[in-house]
Design an enzyme around this catalytic site. Sequence first.
Site, short mmCIF file in Angstrom:
data_model
loop_
_atom_site.label_atom_id
_atom_site.label_comp_id
_atom_site.label_asym_id
_atom_site.label_seq_id
_atom_site.Cartn_x
_atom_site.Cartn_y
_atom_site.Cartn_z
CD GLU A 1 -3.10 -0.98 2.13
OE1 GLU A 1 -3.17 0.05 2.82
OE2 GLU A 1 -3.91 -1.93 2.24
CD GLU A 2 6.18 3.02 2.71
OE1 GLU A 2 7.21 3.72 2.63
OE2 GLU A 2 6.03 2.14 3.58
NE ARG A 3 8.18 -0.80 -1.37
CZ ARG A 3 8.79 -1.89 -0.94
NH1 ARG A 3 8.39 -3.09 -1.34
NH2 ARG A 3 9.80 -1.80 -0.09
#
Length: 423
Positions: free
Chosen positions: A277-279
């Site tokens: 999700e961060e990327r």
Amino acid sequence: MANVCRRICSGLGQRLALNPSSRNFASSPRCFNNKEHIYTSEHDELRATLRKIIDKDINPYVDEWEAEGIFPAHKVFKTLGNAGILGVSKPTEYGGLGLDYSYSCAMAEELGTINCGALPMAIGVQSDMATPALARFGSDKLKKEYLAPSISGDLVACLGVSEVSSGSDVASLKTTAVKKNGDLIINGGKMWTTNGTQADWMCLLANTSEGKPHQNKSLICLPMNLPGITIAKTIDKLGMRSSDTAQIFFEDVRVPASHIIGDEGMGFTYQMLQFQEERIFATAAALVPLDTLIKLTADYARDRKAFGQSILDNQVVHFTLAELATEVESLRSMLYRAVGQYIQGHDVTMLASMCKLKAGRLSRQTTDNCLQFWGGMGFTNEVLVSRLYRDFRLLSIGGGADEVMLSIICKYMDILPKPQKKK
């Protein structure tokens, strides 16, 4: 206005809950007729809500916050929390909107209209980096104590993974959390901690046993007001100036063992899932600024004259901008494919890593090329291109360096060299 926005978003969540087929774009043919094919009118409604907040409560103050080197996280997050923006894809029972991740992607794109890279990053830490594992694996008690107030904007979160000697190599981190009489005793330190000087709690990754490096780590909800926690310094950075970034030390910090998120020893796996999700978030947040920068550069080059003609009339300039625009559209398509697979429950580690790799490199290329066409003005702090030139350099480093993304991709392609066995 924030309460009005919250009602709009809550109504959106209720409508989508009543019409499940509209929550997954893959099952809705009409969405492929849209300009941005993973988005529907509901996504546009969410983005419009966020845009109003950005225009009123964020962009007018960005220059001031950049000069001060910090933004008021509690104030900004509370405004976003009132509107439901910090819990778009989080469970409704803890204050989220309960929407699929395509809505979080839309939110991340709209955050790109903020006139710097620092605030979208800081907001992303709260919504998509420090809280996904808690929302998915945490106990009800931890969700009530940390997730719900993070969604509402009453608490500011940070993520404690990187260390002085362990950045992209997560398995090598040294911070320990040793069990003693039902508590965890934490020693070590974290580096490059976004929101670190203002955070109320940290999603901390630490070694909780002596086992193998991929099986001995746990994610822990750590209150930041406990004895033994020291904010060593605020790091003076090249870019992302209005986002506070801290170095933090832990000395015999005691927290209940019940603050472990999910199963003990699963922290590395949970963090790898959070990285997806961060990327995705980082890629989505880069799209609008890159589009904006290309347009601003074209407008500036059209008006700027040299040797009797517009700078834009030079083939190298308009061809370069056309190539950059093409690359941004390619990145957008790959991102939407990753999001589509993610909301269908597929492992998108490779695609998310490809997106992150491409976003970092394209951001460097675009900001560098565009700044060149601005000439001397591009070397000043008076224009957006210079700020994004500094801010976006982080994208190839933070959240996993380009080289780590390449290693992940090679692993999934089964072309990564195997470690040599010791004789």
